[in-house]
Design an enzyme around this catalytic site. Structure first.
Site, short mmCIF file in Angstrom:
data_model
loop_
_atom_site.label_atom_id
_atom_site.label_comp_id
_atom_site.label_asym_id
_atom_site.label_seq_id
_atom_site.Cartn_x
_atom_site.Cartn_y
_atom_site.Cartn_z
N CYS A 2 5.41 26.84 100.72
CA CYS A 2 6.17 26.32 99.60
C CYS A 2 5.69 27.01 98.34
CB CYS A 2 5.93 24.83 99.50
SG CYS A 2 6.16 23.99 101.07
N ARG A 27 9.67 31.56 98.18
CA ARG A 27 8.68 31.01 99.12
C ARG A 27 9.24 29.88 99.98
NH1 ARG A 27 3.52 32.47 97.92
NH2 ARG A 27 2.77 30.65 99.03
N TRP A 75 9.52 24.75 101.83
CA TRP A 75 9.94 25.28 103.13
C TRP A 75 9.42 24.26 104.13
CZ3 TRP A 75 7.67 27.09 107.72
CH2 TRP A 75 8.51 27.84 108.54
N ASN A 102 1.39 22.52 99.35
CA ASN A 102 1.82 23.66 100.16
C ASN A 102 0.84 23.77 101.31
OD1 ASN A 102 2.60 26.17 101.16
ND2 ASN A 102 1.34 27.27 99.67
N GLY A 103 1.33 23.78 102.53
CA GLY A 103 0.44 23.92 103.68
C GLY A 103 0.69 22.82 104.70
N GLU A 486 12.88 48.39 112.38
CA GLU A 486 13.03 47.79 111.06
C GLU A 486 14.51 47.59 110.73
OE1 GLU A 486 11.44 46.26 108.90
OE2 GLU A 486 12.49 46.55 107.00
N LYS A 490 16.19 43.95 109.86
CA LYS A 490 16.95 43.67 108.64
C LYS A 490 18.31 43.06 108.98
CE LYS A 490 14.29 44.60 105.36
NZ LYS A 490 13.24 44.10 106.23
N GLU A 493 17.91 39.39 110.24
CA GLU A 493 17.53 38.37 109.26
C GLU A 493 18.58 38.19 108.17
OE1 GLU A 493 13.89 39.01 107.01
OE2 GLU A 493 14.17 41.16 107.07
N HIS A 509 15.46 54.02 130.68
CA HIS A 509 14.61 53.16 131.51
C HIS A 509 15.11 51.71 131.51
CE1 HIS A 509 11.85 56.46 132.09
NE2 HIS A 509 11.88 56.66 130.78
N LYS A 612 9.61 33.79 102.24
CA LYS A 612 9.03 35.11 102.08
C LYS A 612 7.55 35.16 102.50
CE LYS A 612 9.13 39.17 99.33
NZ LYS A 612 9.76 39.94 100.41
C1 F6R Z 1 11.17 41.09 106.78
C2 F6R Z 1 10.00 40.56 106.08
C3 F6R Z 1 8.90 39.98 106.90
C4 F6R Z 1 7.53 40.29 106.28
C5 F6R Z 1 6.41 39.58 107.04
C6 F6R Z 1 5.04 39.92 106.48
O1 F6R Z 1 12.10 41.62 105.89
O2 F6R Z 1 9.94 40.57 104.88
O3 F6R Z 1 8.96 40.40 108.23
O4 F6R Z 1 7.34 41.68 106.29
O5 F6R Z 1 6.62 38.20 106.99
O6 F6R Z 1 4.93 39.52 105.15
P1 F6R Z 1 3.75 40.07 104.24
O7 F6R Z 1 3.97 41.53 104.04
O8 F6R Z 1 3.85 39.30 102.96
O9 F6R Z 1 2.48 39.81 104.99
#
Ligand code: F6R
Length: 617
Positions: A2, A27, A75, A102-103, A486, A490, A493, A509, A612
């Protein structure tokens, strides 16, 4: 995961809290709430859904002026995202205490049972409310808010940042931190608390990062930090180098669109001052490692999650090639719980934009316990990871607000390549002339990134055309393989479309069975120019899938005259070193996922179910 903000000072507290929450909304965005102490006492507003719902609630039921308050964006972990489970939570029968958290409080069941025996009535399903009632109860006994707070946080297990205000003590915000982030912002006659510096950077750039098991006693004219045992703590101030404007959309339709466009700057700023005009890499942050320590490294283990782990997969190619140190990339959560072989000669490289990803923090703590040194690649000053690492190479991408990582990724790859070139030179593993040539080539990358960004129109059109696709596959070889993964992440998500990234060589394979008529496949094609290029092999892979009906979209280098014959669409990126191409080829994939999500009418900055910073394991 959060977001938390606190304020004491003369400004409009509601405005400070809401603008702080706006910057922390990345967050978590399941619900939001604030409490302020006005002339008539404690007042709280909270609402399920995004911050705009809370703002509408406050507009409908305005709050009186206040000089102190706390705010939260959630969150959900314990309890559904409802109005009742939104923070703040009130404590005590007279509801004079307000708390945000938060936690996760791991021992909340036993604490709740104790309170229920006492006759406490709960208004929510959260673990957090337990702490609010416990502190209120302790305060009613002693009349000493700091003591009550300290006694209770010492009883909590798990991860938490907790902020509390009490109507009887209208000049102080108390905060405690264990395994969850907390930063203090130092103002003039005002002070701030935030989950990260983004919460207050528009008001002050002076900050203190709060350590593990520390309590903050925050007033408008004083900040005191003590340990959970009550002993005084001396904290070091730092200056935030983020520009407040960088954390706003600045006219772009979304943070993600802005952050994609920020990428040339993110790469340039990460390179700045780290490569001289001859091409030699100098990283001041690595001076704490002696040449002998670097020569003694016998293995590098990169730990990271999600996009940051794919960065690890990309930079592994360069670090191994140049420095000849074996590199292994591990998802942090897998590494931590599998009894890995780690010695004092293992260098752990922990990559994290936020520096707060709990899985990565746990992995690095564990590696240090086993005697390894930890080098962080991190974007956020004052975060936990740099505090707990032996050295940190900061990526200078600026604040990344959109949940999906874009500019942090290109900055992380840049930092990883700087690391590889630096290690190679110290160890004498590759001729200096070649390393310096690569250094000079790396300096050209920001301009090439600009070229890619100026030519994304075709990608946006493709995103619109494929809005109804049920699945999209991504293929690549060498650094193109993690780029493919990657690209798939993207798309999942942002557009909620099934997507997978494969090593093109792996196709035959098994995964080739997925190919049927009309299946869109995006292929990252390596350069045709290098003598040892994998280009012919990838062209063969394209032919194999085309023969089975795939619709091929190629990302290829300018001047590649072959690929067009075998693909429905080709998106060209400028020529660069084979390994640096990952920084360029990933950008069309970001833009593609964004365009497709927009075509489906989705929120690209705040995709469903995500936050995030993942500060729980
Ligand atoms: C995907 C994304 C996540 C972060 C992952 C690690 O677009 O943003 O997969 O890369 O949660 O986050 P950090 O870099 O903050 O440890």
């Amino acid at each position: 995961m959060c977001g938390i903000v606190g304020y004491v000072g003369p400004k409009s507290t509601v405005d400070v809290l809401l603008s702080g929450l706006r910057r922390l909304e990345y967050r978590g965005y399941d619900s939001a709430g604030i409490s302020v102490i006005t002339g008539t006492g404690l007042e709280t507003r909270k609402k399920a859904g995004k911050l705009d719902n809370l703002i509408a609630e406050i507009t409908a039921h305005p709050l009186a002026p206040a000089n102190i308050g706390i705010g939260h964006t959630r969150w959900a972990t314990h309890g559904a995202p409802t109005d009742g489970n939104a923070h703040p939570h009130l404590g005590g029968t007279r509801e004079k205490l307000s708390l945000i958290h938060n936690g996760i409080i791991e021992n909340f069941s036993e604490l709740k049972a104790e309170l229920l025996t006492d006759g406490t009535r709960f208004a929510s399903d959260t673990d957090s409310e337990v702490a609010a009632h416990l502190i209120a109860r302790e305060y009613d006994k002693s009349g000493d808010l700091v003591l009550a707070f300290r006694n209770v946080v010492n009883r909590l297990h798990g991860a938490f940042t907790i902020l509390v205000v009490h109507e009887d003590q209208p000049d102080v915000v108390l905060a405690a931190r264990r395994n969850a982030p907390l930063v203090i912002g130092l103002g003039d006659g005002e002070n701030f608390l935030g989950s990260d510096v983004a919460a207050f950077v528009e008001h002050t750039k002076r900050a203190i990062s709060v350590g593990q098991d520390e309590i903050v006693i925050l007033r408008s004219n004083s900040v005191e930090v003590i340990g959970f045992d009550g002993s005084p703590v001396t904290s070091e101030e730092f200056t935030v180098d983020w520009d407040a404007a960088a954390a706003s959309k600045g006219g772009w339709p979304s943070f993600m669109a802005k952050e994609i466009a920020d990428q040339p700057q993110a790469v340039a700023d990460t390179l700045m001052g780290r490569i001289d005009s001859d091409g030699q890499v100098r990283i001041a942050e690595l001076e704490s490692f002696t040449a002998d320590e670097i020569k003694n490294i016998d293995r590098i283990v990169i730990v990271a999650c999600g996009t940051a782990a794919y960065v690890g997969d990309v930079i592994k190619y360069g670090i191994e090639k140049w420095s000849r140190i074996p590199v292994q990339v591990e998802l942090s959560h897998e590494f931590r719980y599998r009894d890995p072989v780690v010695t004092k000669n293992t260098l752990i490289v922990a990559i994290s934009q936020s520096g707060e990803t709990m899985d990565t923090l746990m992995a690095t703590r564990y590696a240090r316990e086993l005697g390894a040194k930890v080098l962080a690649i991190c974007n956020t000053q004052g975060a936990t990871l740099p505090r707990e690492s032996d050295a940190t190479i900061y990526t200078h991408a600026g604040p990344e607000v959109a949940v999906a990582s874009t500019k942090a990724l290109v900055a992380q790859i840049t930092a990883g390549y700087l690391l590889g070139l630096y290690l190679a030179e110290v160890r004498g593993a590759t001729p200096v002339r070649e390393l310096h040539r690569l250094g000079r080539e790396l300096l050209k990358v920001p301009a090439l990134v600009s070229d890619v960004i100026e030519n994304l129109v075709q990608v946006r059109e493709l995103g619109n055309d494929l809005a109804n696709a049920k699945s999209v596959l991504f293929l690549g070889r060498n650094v193109g393989f993690p780029v493919a993964m990657e690209g798939a992440l993207k798309l999942k998500e942002l557009a909620y479309i099934h997507a997978e990234g494969f090593a093109a060589g792996e196709l035959k394979h098994g995964p080739i069975a997925l190919i049927e008529e009309g299946q869109p496949v995006i292929v990252i094609v390596p350069s045709l120019r290098d003598s040892d290029s994998l280009h012919p092999k990838v062209i063969s892979n394209i032919q194999e899938i085309r023969a089975r009906g795939a619709k091929v979209i190629a990302i290829a280098e300018e001047g590649d005259t072959e690929v067009g014959q075998w693909s429905e669409h080709v998106i060209f990126v400028p020529q660069t070193e084979q390994l640096f191409a990952a920084i360029l080829t990933v950008i069309p994939l970001q833009a593609f996922a964004m365009a497709l999500a927009e075509a489906k009418g989705l929120d690209v900055d705040q995709p469903r179910n995500l936050a995030k910073s993942v500060t729980v394991e």
